[in-house]
Design a protein around this motif. Structure first.
Motif, PDB file in Angstrom:
ATOM      1  N   HIS A 161      42.867  38.342  44.488  1.00  0.00           N
ATOM      2  CA  HIS A 161      41.605  38.492  43.760  1.00  0.00           C
ATOM      3  C   HIS A 161      41.052  37.176  43.217  1.00  0.00           C
ATOM      4  N   ALA A 162      41.606  36.055  43.659  1.00  0.00           N
ATOM      5  CA  ALA A 162      41.068  34.746  43.262  1.00  0.00           C
ATOM      6  C   ALA A 162      39.913  34.362  44.188  1.00  0.00           C
ATOM      7  N   ASP A 163      38.811  33.864  43.587  1.00  0.00           N
ATOM      8  CA  ASP A 163      37.675  33.447  44.404  1.00  0.00           C
ATOM      9  C   ASP A 163      37.879  32.006  44.892  1.00  0.00           C
ATOM     10  N   ASP A 164      36.827  31.415  45.437  1.00  0.00           N
ATOM     11  CA  ASP A 164      36.936  30.059  46.005  1.00  0.00           C
ATOM     12  C   ASP A 164      37.303  29.015  44.956  1.00  0.00           C
ATOM     13  N   GLY A 166      39.312  29.730  42.493  1.00  0.00           N
ATOM     14  CA  GLY A 166      40.593  30.143  41.942  1.00  0.00           C
ATOM     15  C   GLY A 166      40.480  31.096  40.765  1.00  0.00           C
ATOM     16  N   MET A 167      39.248  31.501  40.405  1.00  0.00           N
ATOM     17  CA  MET A 167      39.071  32.409  39.278  1.00  0.00           C
ATOM     18  C   MET A 167      39.422  33.835  39.692  1.00  0.00           C
ATOM     19  N   VAL A 168      40.223  34.491  38.873  1.00  0.00           N
ATOM     20  CA  VAL A 168      40.695  35.844  39.174  1.00  0.00           C
ATOM     21  C   VAL A 168      39.737  36.864  38.570  1.00  0.00           C
ATOM     22  N   GLY A 169      39.277  37.796  39.407  1.00  0.00           N
ATOM     23  CA  GLY A 169      38.278  38.757  38.956  1.00  0.00           C
ATOM     24  C   GLY A 169      38.851  40.047  38.417  1.00  0.00           C
ATOM     25  N   LEU A 170      40.030  39.995  37.817  1.00  0.00           N
ATOM     26  CA  LEU A 170      40.639  41.187  37.231  1.00  0.00           C
ATOM     27  C   LEU A 170      41.128  40.876  35.818  1.00  0.00           C
ATOM     28  N   SER A 171      41.064  41.874  34.945  1.00  0.00           N
ATOM     29  CA  SER A 171      41.671  41.764  33.623  1.00  0.00           C
ATOM     30  C   SER A 171      43.169  42.001  33.748  1.00  0.00           C
ATOM     31  N   VAL A 172      43.899  41.760  32.656  1.00  0.00           N
ATOM     32  CA  VAL A 172      45.342  42.025  32.665  1.00  0.00           C
ATOM     33  C   VAL A 172      45.601  43.506  32.946  1.00  0.00           C
ATOM     34  N   THR A 173      44.781  44.377  32.366  1.00  0.00           N
ATOM     35  CA  THR A 173      44.925  45.815  32.629  1.00  0.00           C
ATOM     36  C   THR A 173      44.706  46.117  34.106  1.00  0.00           C
ATOM     37  N   GLY A 174      43.677  45.501  34.688  1.00  0.00           N
ATOM     38  CA  GLY A 174      43.413  45.707  36.106  1.00  0.00           C
ATOM     39  C   GLY A 174      44.545  45.207  36.984  1.00  0.00           C
ATOM     40  N   ILE A 175      45.131  44.076  36.614  1.00  0.00           N
ATOM     41  CA  ILE A 175      46.273  43.542  37.360  1.00  0.00           C
ATOM     42  C   ILE A 175      47.461  44.507  37.256  1.00  0.00           C
ATOM     43  N   ALA A 176      47.698  45.036  36.053  1.00  0.00           N
ATOM     44  CA  ALA A 176      48.809  45.971  35.848  1.00  0.00           C
ATOM     45  C   ALA A 176      48.625  47.224  36.705  1.00  0.00           C
ATOM     46  N   GLU A 177      47.385  47.723  36.775  1.00  0.00           N
ATOM     47  CA  GLU A 177      47.120  48.908  37.587  1.00  0.00           C
ATOM     48  C   GLU A 177      47.364  48.625  39.062  1.00  0.00           C
ATOM     49  N   ARG A 178      47.036  47.413  39.489  1.00  0.00           N
ATOM     50  CA  ARG A 178      47.226  47.057  40.898  1.00  0.00           C
ATOM     51  C   ARG A 178      48.707  46.809  41.215  1.00  0.00           C
ATOM     52  N   VAL A 179      49.425  46.217  40.265  1.00  0.00           N
ATOM     53  CA  VAL A 179      50.833  45.880  40.478  1.00  0.00           C
ATOM     54  C   VAL A 179      51.722  47.122  40.416  1.00  0.00           C
ATOM     55  N   GLY A 180      51.325  48.082  39.576  1.00  0.00           N
ATOM     56  CA  GLY A 180      52.164  49.258  39.380  1.00  0.00           C
ATOM     57  C   GLY A 180      53.204  49.048  38.310  1.00  0.00           C
TER      58      GLY A 180
END
Length: 227
Positions: A161-164, A166-180
């Protein structure tokens, strides 16, 4: 009804309709309906009835499952991709789909698509191909959750989810949901990645990946990316 040429073009670029004749695409486009949704609006609710298929025209949609009060984001769907193919066969929605930003979708009606599938071997094979890819993705997700450590999964999500810049377009909550994993576990993992210098904290509480190669070298990251 005269077909919307923008819908005809969007359908022609979608893998589901690859090889389908222009005549049939015009018919589908003429029957389709465009929906515009706000950020945060739910397009699909898990376990509800529904058989129509959605083609994303603009925006981004998260696909997630909820169990015991915890949400697990299993995918993000972008323009040119479809949603709802499981419900097309079962009549029930298999996940919840939430618009991450203002989004447009084309609603392809079940009856018209079913009619076309019955007389088009090309479209039927495309449907089978998409379902096989979904099954392979599910197998890969199970493999990640079983064999890849949490830190590696966090690194893989940040890379995805890093753009060109290197900025990540997810919050910590969003990352947690994606990681499981829980938000607390992911927060600790991010702190560790920041400490070793492979992730930076940018203004506005955003995360930045300054060197994707170094982050990919985190144990488990390469395996999670490959899966």
């Amino acid at each position: 009804m005269k077909p919307d040429l923008r819908l005809v073009r969007a359908l022609s670029r979608c893998p589901l309709f690859s090889g389908v004749s222009l005549t049939d695409l015009r018919v589908l486009a003429g029957m389709a309906r465009v929906r515009r949704l706000r950020a945060g609006e739910h397009l699909i609710e898990e376990s509800t009835a529904g058989k129509d298929i959605f083609l994303v025209l603009s925006g981004r949609i998260s696909v997630s499952l909820v169990s015991s009060g915890r949400r697990k984001t299993i995918n993000y769907v972008r323009p040119g991709e479809i949603l709802g193919e499981i419900g097309f066969f079962t009549g029930r929605r298999s996940a919840t789909c939430i618009c991450e930003q203002p989004t447009e979708v084309a609603v392809v009606r079940y009856a018209e698509l079913r009619r076309l599938i019955r007389r088009s071997t090309t479209l039927a094979l495309n449907v089978i191909g998409i379902l096989v890819r979904r099954l392979r993705a599910a197998d890969a997700e199970i493999e990640r959750l079983t064999f890849v450590p949490v830190l590696g999964r966090i690194a893989a999500v940040l890379l995805e989810h890093a753009d060109d810049r290197g900025m990540v377009g997810l919050s910590v909550t969003g990352i947690a949901e994606r990681v499981g994993a829980t938000r607390e576990t992911v927060s600790r993992g991010i702190t560790r990645l920041v400490r070793i210098g492979v992730v930076h904290r940018a203004p506005g509480q955003r995360l930045q990946v300054p060197d994707p190669g170094r982050l990919r070298a985190v144990p488990g990251a390469a395996e999670a990316c490959a899966a």
